[in-house]
Design a protein around this motif. Structure first.
Motif, PDB file in Angstrom:
ATOM      1  N   ALA A 245       0.838  -1.197   0.000  1.00 46.16           N
ATOM      2  CA  ALA A 245       0.000   0.000   0.000  1.00 46.16           C
ATOM      3  C   ALA A 245       0.871   1.244   0.000  1.00 46.16           C
ATOM      4  N   PRO A 246       0.390   2.338  -0.584  1.00 44.65           N
ATOM      5  CA  PRO A 246       1.127   3.598  -0.503  1.00 44.65           C
ATOM      6  C   PRO A 246       1.299   4.036   0.947  1.00 44.65           C
ATOM      7  N   VAL A 247       2.341   4.791   1.223  1.00 48.19           N
ATOM      8  CA  VAL A 247       2.592   5.294   2.572  1.00 48.19           C
ATOM      9  C   VAL A 247       1.406   6.140   3.032  1.00 48.19           C
ATOM     10  N   GLY A 248       0.903   5.847   4.228  1.00 45.86           N
ATOM     11  CA  GLY A 248      -0.218   6.595   4.782  1.00 45.86           C
ATOM     12  C   GLY A 248      -1.574   6.057   4.401  1.00 45.86           C
ATOM     13  N   ALA A 249      -1.616   5.075   3.496  1.00 48.07           N
ATOM     14  CA  ALA A 249      -2.895   4.534   3.060  1.00 48.07           C
ATOM     15  C   ALA A 249      -3.435   3.554   4.094  1.00 48.07           C
ATOM     16  N   PRO A 250      -4.769   3.463   4.237  1.00 44.48           N
ATOM     17  CA  PRO A 250      -5.333   2.461   5.140  1.00 44.48           C
ATOM     18  C   PRO A 250      -5.110   1.068   4.579  1.00 44.48           C
ATOM     19  N   PRO A 251      -5.103   0.047   5.431  1.00 46.77           N
ATOM     20  CA  PRO A 251      -4.861  -1.312   4.946  1.00 46.77           C
ATOM     21  C   PRO A 251      -5.801  -1.758   3.842  1.00 46.77           C
ATOM     22  N   MET A 252      -7.056  -1.274   3.864  1.00 50.71           N
ATOM     23  CA  MET A 252      -7.987  -1.686   2.827  1.00 50.71           C
ATOM     24  C   MET A 252      -7.614  -1.123   1.456  1.00 50.71           C
ATOM     25  N   SER A 253      -6.598  -0.236   1.394  1.00 51.47           N
ATOM     26  CA  SER A 253      -6.196   0.352   0.126  1.00 51.47           C
ATOM     27  C   SER A 253      -4.998  -0.337  -0.504  1.00 51.47           C
TER      28      SER A 253
END
Length: 492
Positions: free
Chosen positions: A295-303
């Motif tokens: 996931a991108p840095v700062g993204a929630p796990p669902m992303s």
């Protein structure tokens, strides 16, 4: 317990039901099918606000259909040396497959095409992530559930596993992948429908188009569930000894209406998602896997980005995403006022504190909301270099209400899993939070049965063990260790 009562034409229930299920998704359907199997003489009613069951998060196009089993979800193992969470998920999903197979063997589930065997993969790029994935693989391969997992840093092997990932990719970039051939794609909408059919076959009533607006426990200890028929506007009321709130994003506000202290200070943070989808048969035929990455840095796990093969109604497609969206609706088919109806004096500070603690997430959401289609497509091309924009279109997925809980200091903590909340007397329960709930529904509902029906549970446990041979029993059923090697026909 009472025989099955009849809902009158005025939709006012004067008799007392044994179980009322609020929400027509995978959770209510799983619990209803389990109770109908274990205690067929009990009276059950399911109430769903929309005109069909599985129309929200359980709808196959509102989720990615990954049978969450820890094989490819990198967000569940941020520490490459700690395989605890993937091992737990593999165990819980094995329980799910056992229950589905057990119900199929009994003839309760007559259609098992909701599960399709689909390899689960990870692919990462760059030296740092390659090192991480290698360590993750070494940690997991020691566990029996993951012993068949494969690992490679060879581009030719990755191309053989998933051609779209490598064709047209510039040479020289470090790349690594893992592959587990025993993964699955699950149509949770079709599964929900089959489980609901099993309930109705045992005498349960299903009332669609019935929106619950109130929950009250009466002096005799029985719950009164009130609401309105959305097609006629007519009010209804039913009474039940036990109530399960499986209403997705609406679960918190209904539990608040029930005035149970267990949700005091709880809040929700809504996050939606979009996916890019293609139905082009030439493209779809070249990808036989679910491929996850970082996931991108700062993204929630669902992303966590993933390129998935989907089978829905027998038709194959590919999905890529998710791209986060934001709305104050708590359901895809909800209202813009939804979030505000959950605000209380006891949770406002909790929510504000959670926002301040998760500023990278807030910045990520703002960036996603401002993202153009071209930028979104560039993320797909990171996976699939030769992707043609003409083949892909955006679809809106489901809405998730992430749970925010107060910490010991009264400040907010944003949680990314699911939480089963039960009232102190065991007459009401609800499920809050989001992924990986659907994939672990049988284990969650087995835990509910233990916590809310202690008197009956000793009689039910032998049957539960027959349905789910890996079931540990008791309150530890959700944290059972590795399961024995039990044949599971579903999804093979």
């Amino acid at each position: 317990m009472d025989a099955h009562p009849t809902i009158t034409e005025s939709h006012t229930e004067t008799e007392i039901l044994d179980v009322a299920l609020i929400g027509g998704g995978i959770m209510s359907a799983t619990l209803g099918a389990m109770i109908a199997t274990l205690q067929p003489d009990w009276s059950i009613a399911l109430l769903e606000r929309l005109d069909r069951v599985a129309a929200e998060s359980s709808d196959p196009w509102n989720n990615a259909g990954t049978g969450h089993s820890g094989f490819c979800e990198l967000n569940y193992m941020p520490d490459a040396d700690d395989p605890g969470k993937p091992a737990e998920l593999a165990s819980l999903f094995a329980l799910s497959r056992q229950l589905w197979a057990g119900l199929a063997e009994r003839g309760v589930l007559t259609d098992t095409t909701f599960v399709t065997g689909t390899p689960h993969m990870d692919v990462v790029f760059g030296d740092r992530d390659v090192t991480y994935l290698r360590r993750r693989f070494e940690s997991l391969r020691r566990l029996p559930a993951f012993s068949a997992m494969e690992y490679t840093e060879d581009p030719a092997t990755i191309e053989r596993w998933a051609p779209l990932l490598m064709t047209g990719r510039a040479p020289g970039e470090p790349v690594a992948a893992t592959r587990f051939g025993g993964g699955t794609d699950v149509d949770f909408g079709a599964l929900t429908g089959s489980l609901v059919e099993a309930m109705t076959g045992a005498g349960a009533r299903v009332l669609t188009g019935h929106e619950v607006t109130g929950l009250r426990r009466d002096d005799d200890g029985v719950w009164t569930v009130t609401g309105r028929d959305r097609s006629t506007g007519q009010r209804f009321a039913i009474r039940a000894r036990f109530v399960f709130v499986g209403a997705g994003g609406y679960a918190l506000k209904l539990l608040q209406k029930a005035r149970i202290p267990e949700v005091r200070g709880y809040g929700v943070f809504p996050v939606g998602a979009q996916f890019l989808r293609t139905d082009n048969p030439e493209v779809v035929a070249r990808h036989e896997a679910k491929v996850y990455s970082q996931a991108p840095v700062g993204a929630p796990p669902m992303s966590v980005p993933h390129l998935d093969k989907r089978i829905v109604d027998g038709e194959p497609s590919l999905l890529f995403g998710p791209y986060a969206t934001f709305s104050t609706r708590l359901l895809k088919h909800g209202r813009l006022t939804d979030l505000f109806t959950t605000l209380r004096l006891t949770n406002t500070v909790v929510l504000l504190a959670a926002g301040l603690r998760n500023l990278p997430l807030v910045r990520y959401l703002i960036r996603e909301l401002l993202s153009t289609r071209r930028r979104k497509f560039a993320q797909l091309q990171r996976f699939y270099p030769e992707a043609d924009p003409a083949d892909w279109y955006l679809v809106q997925a489901g809405q998730r209400a992430q749970l925010v809980k107060p910490d010991p200091h009264g400040l907010g903590v944003l949680t990314m899993g699911t939480e089963l909340v039960t009232g102190a007397d065991g007459t009401i329960a609800g499920l809050l939070g989001a992924s990986p709930g659907a994939s672990t529904a049988p284990a969650i509902m087995a835990d509910l049965l233990d916590r809310c029906f202690p008197q009956q549970h000793s009689h039910w446990e032998p049957a539960l063990r027959q349905l789910m041979p890996g079931y540990a029993g008791g309150s530890n059923s959700q944290s059972a260790g590795p399961l024995p090697d039990v044949p599971v026909a579903i999804g093979k």
